[in-house]
Structures are given as structure tokens and as C-alpha cells.
Design a protein around this motif. Structure first.
Motif, short mmCIF file in Angstrom:
data_model
loop_
_atom_site.label_atom_id
_atom_site.label_comp_id
_atom_site.label_asym_id
_atom_site.label_seq_id
_atom_site.Cartn_x
_atom_site.Cartn_y
_atom_site.Cartn_z
N PHE A 12 56.12 11.93 28.76
CA PHE A 12 56.98 11.70 29.08
C PHE A 12 57.77 11.06 28.52
N VAL A 13 59.21 10.84 28.58
CA VAL A 13 60.16 10.59 27.45
C VAL A 13 60.93 9.07 27.78
N PHE A 14 61.19 9.01 26.49
CA PHE A 14 62.12 6.93 26.87
C PHE A 14 63.40 7.22 25.66
N THR A 15 64.36 6.72 26.01
CA THR A 15 64.85 6.37 25.55
C THR A 15 66.75 5.54 25.90
N VAL A 16 67.34 5.11 24.85
CA VAL A 16 68.26 3.86 24.89
C VAL A 16 69.64 4.41 25.03
N PHE A 17 70.54 4.37 25.23
CA PHE A 17 72.10 4.44 25.11
C PHE A 17 72.73 3.05 24.76
N ASP A 18 73.25 2.48 23.48
CA ASP A 18 73.35 1.12 23.67
C ASP A 18 74.71 1.26 23.56
N ASP A 19 74.97 0.38 24.70
CA ASP A 19 76.97 0.28 24.66
C ASP A 19 76.74 -1.09 23.67
N VAL A 198 85.02 17.03 31.07
CA VAL A 198 83.45 16.56 30.07
C VAL A 198 82.45 17.76 30.30
N LYS A 199 82.42 17.68 29.17
CA LYS A 199 81.27 18.93 29.24
C LYS A 199 80.27 19.15 30.05
N GLN A 200 78.68 17.64 29.74
CA GLN A 200 78.15 17.27 31.08
C GLN A 200 77.57 15.83 30.94
N TRP A 201 78.07 15.74 31.95
CA TRP A 201 77.08 14.28 32.79
C TRP A 201 75.86 14.14 32.69
N PHE A 202 75.12 13.02 31.91
CA PHE A 202 74.59 12.55 32.38
C PHE A 202 74.14 10.87 33.07
N SER A 203 73.07 10.62 33.68
CA SER A 203 72.72 8.96 34.06
C SER A 203 71.82 8.42 33.69
N SER A 204 72.01 6.98 33.80
CA SER A 204 70.86 5.93 32.86
C SER A 204 70.61 4.78 33.93
N SER A 205 69.63 4.34 33.36
CA SER A 205 68.60 3.18 34.11
C SER A 205 68.59 1.75 33.84
N GLU A 206 68.97 1.40 34.81
CA GLU A 206 69.70 -0.09 34.39
C GLU A 206 69.20 -1.07 33.99
N GLY A 207 69.59 -1.79 32.92
CA GLY A 207 69.21 -2.61 32.03
C GLY A 207 69.87 -3.44 30.79
N PRO A 208 71.33 -3.74 31.80
CA PRO A 208 72.75 -4.63 30.75
C PRO A 208 72.23 -5.03 29.55
N LYS A 209 71.52 -6.11 30.06
CA LYS A 209 70.68 -7.27 29.30
C LYS A 209 69.53 -7.40 29.37
N VAL A 210 69.04 -8.48 28.94
CA VAL A 210 67.51 -8.88 27.83
C VAL A 210 66.32 -8.58 29.79
N ASP A 211 66.77 -9.37 30.28
CA ASP A 211 66.43 -10.12 31.64
C ASP A 211 66.42 -8.41 32.74
N ALA A 231 61.15 10.73 32.77
CA ALA A 231 61.90 10.52 31.74
C ALA A 231 63.30 9.76 31.95
N CYS A 232 63.01 8.79 30.86
CA CYS A 232 63.58 7.18 31.08
C CYS A 232 65.18 7.05 30.41
N ILE A 233 66.77 7.22 30.30
CA ILE A 233 67.65 6.55 29.59
C ILE A 233 68.13 5.37 29.78
N MET A 234 67.31 4.38 29.31
CA MET A 234 68.17 3.13 29.69
C MET A 234 69.44 2.89 28.80
N TYR A 235 70.22 2.31 29.58
CA TYR A 235 71.81 1.42 29.79
C TYR A 235 71.57 0.43 29.40
#
Length: 309
Positions: A12-19, A198-211, A231-235
Motif C-alpha cells: 500500500f501507499v501512505f504519505t502526507v501533505f502538511d499545510d 491546473v495540470k493535475q489535481w489530487f485528493s486527500s484524506s481528512e486529518g487537519p488536526k491531531v485528533d 493509497a493514502c494522502i493525508m491532509y
């Protein structure tokens, strides 16, 4: 849709985009130490330039020497540096252009990934512009005091759509409550002909704060992500409660990251993952049916959970 096989026999894949919101030296580094210790390489966004106005949210920019030094250290260690707008408030085109050049000077290339920032007027295809047809009209009715965004409007001083198209590969849009981002949005990354700057769009999974983050990556959800070969991209915002004022990392977060890292996952930055998908599947252009389905998914998520983005 044909299921992808991940590199090197990974399950599987797991990653994060951290604002970068709220992040200042001393309130987020323990998170990255944890990720680095367990071999997870993710994406950390930045604001390249200092704003000329007061910040409503707070956070350092790359003009802070200590902050910049740490961001460069992360990049050397295999983390991706993304773009979260020019700075912490609305910016007109000249400042955005300057910020992109400054990013290239600091990190050797333009940013590959980005996410719109909060209520910044230059956000591209944001607010009701995220939606189409009747769904857009419904959004307008539900947001009577809605904000306006102009990054894609060529007549606006906030326009920078051509710069986005020419400089940035991937832009974040829809969010899901499911840890398996690709289960909800299986066509990502994709090009939307109705949103050509926009060349390419991606989506992500909910997680803006620690809880919300630890809820999404719970043991049961980790196991399901692995079983589904997903595959997960956490927001998220890693400066939003993951590390306390004494510098201690949230214990539940550490436990879950340690458990996740023990699995047979592919833990790479966002652009690396999205590049791989494009290489395997080729470029994908969505049609009106696919667009409508994604918009309905996002609206449903917003109604059910009050999703923050």
C-alpha cells in the motif's frame, strides 16, 4: 478500474501533505523527527516570503533563517517541499511570481505540489469554483456569506493561473474521510478540462488536526488500507497540536506511526507517488460524469463530517 501494483512488492501507499499554517521553530519538528526515524518521507509545504500584513493564523515563512534551515534539512533527508501560497495572507500576482522564483532559488526547482491556503483571495478554483452545475448553485445557496477567490480569473489582480499551470504539477482539491484516498477518488491524479490552469489535481484524506489525523490512521483503518492495497494522502497541519508546548510529541500519533511503519508500505512524498500513478496509467482527463461523482462525494463528506477543506 485496474488495481495498481506498488513498487518493490509494497502492499500500500501512505504519505502526507502538511499545510504550513501555525508552524514556527519549536512547534512541529518532533513530528518530522518521528517520521524520519520510522522511514516515512512526506511533503511539507512552505510560504516562501514574509507577508506585508499581520497574519490571522500564524506561522513562519522561508524568510525566517531558523525555519528555512530546518526545511532545507528536511529536503536533504528526502522530504518534499511543497507550496502553500506566497505567504500567510492574500497576495497579488507580482508577489506570487516573486514567491515562486524565491522558492526555486531556495530549493533548486519550482514546487511540484501545492494546496490553496484558507481564505487567500488568490486561491485557484476554490470556494464555489470547486463545483459545477447544480452542485455549484447549491453551494452558493448554502454559503450566503461566501468568500471569493480569483486565482483563475484573468481580469483579477490576484490572477496567477498561468503561473500555476507552468510551474506546478499537482494541486490538492477534494477531501475524503476514508483512509484509502484512492478508493474514493480512484482517478487521481487527473486533468479537468473545465479548470485548465491546473495540470493535475489530487485528493486527500481528512486529518487537519491531531485528533482527526489519528482517528483516520487508526489501527483498523491501517489494516484496511493494507488489505485493500490502497493509497493514502493525508491532509493535515502538523503544527496543530501534534507537539505540545513542552516539545513532547503526541503519544497516540507516535504509536500509530510506529505501527504503520512496521507494515509493508511505500512511504514516499506526494509528488513521487503521483508520478508513479501517472507512469503506470498514463494521463487521465476526467469527463462530466466523473467530475459530478467526485463533487457529490466531497459534498457528502462535508455534510456528514463538517470537513475543514
Amino acid at each position: 478500474m485496474e488495481k495498481l501494483c506498488w513498487p518493490d512488492g509494497k502492499s500500500f501507499v501512505f504519505t502526507v501533505f502538511d499545510d504550513t499554517d501555525l508552524a514556527v521553530p519549536g512547534n512541529f519538528e518532533k513530528v518530522y523527527e518521528c517520521l524520519r526515524d520510522y522511514g516515512l518521507h512526506t511533503t511539507k509545504s512552505v510560504w516562501p516570503i514574509r507577508g506585508s500584513q499581520n497574519s490571522k493564523i500564524g506561522g513562519a515563512t522561508c524568510e525566517d533563517p531558523a525555519y528555512l534551515a530546518y526545511i532545507r534539512e528536511l529536503r536533504r533527508d528526502g522530504f518534499e517541499i511543497g507550496f502553500h501560497g506566497a505567504t500567510y495572507h492574500s497576495s497579488e500576482r507580482p508577489d506570487i511570481a516573486h514567491s515562486l522564483e524565491r522558492f526555486r532559488e531556495l530549493f533548486g526547482s519550482y514546487p511540484r505540489t501545492m494546496a490553496n491556503h484558507a481564505s487567500s483571495a488568490e486561491n485557484i478554483y476554490w470556494g464555489d469554483a470547486r463545483l459545477s452545475g447544480i452542485r455549484r448553485q447549491a453551494y452558493k445557496l448554502l454559503h450566503l456569506k461566501r468568500l471569493h477567490f480569483y486565482g483563475h480569473c484573468e481580469e483579477s489582480p490576484y490572477f496567477w493561473g498561468d503561473l500555476c499551470r507552468d510551474r506546478i504539477d499537482y494541486v490538492r482539491n477534494f477531501i475524503t474521510g476514508d483512509i484509502n484516498t484512492m478508493k474514493t477518488y480512484p482517478r487521481m491524479p487527473y486533468y479537468d478540462p473545465e479548470r485548465p490552469f491546473v495540470k493535475q489535481w489530487f485528493s486527500s484524506s481528512e486529518g487537519p488536526k491531531v485528533d482527526s489525523f489519528v482517528r483516520t490512521i487508526s489501527e483498523a483503518n491501517q489494516d484496511r488500507l493494507e488489505a485493500e492495497g490502497g493509497a493514502c494522502i493525508m491532509y493535515t497541519h502538523f503544527a496543530a497540536g501534534f507537539q505540545d508546548t513542552n516539545g513532547n510529541l503526541n503519544r497516540r500519533f507516535r504509536e500509530l506511526i510506529k505501527r504503520l511503519a512496521s507494515k509493508n508500505g511505500w512511504f514516499v512524498p506526494v509528488a513521487t507517488f503521483l508520478d508513479y500513478v501517472r507512469q503506470q496509467r498514463g494521463e487521465h482527463v476526467i469527463d462530466s460524469t466523473e467530475r459530478a461523482r467526485m463533487e457529490r462525494q466531497w459534498i457528502k463528506h462535508k455534510i456528514q463530517t463538517g470537513g475543514s477543506s
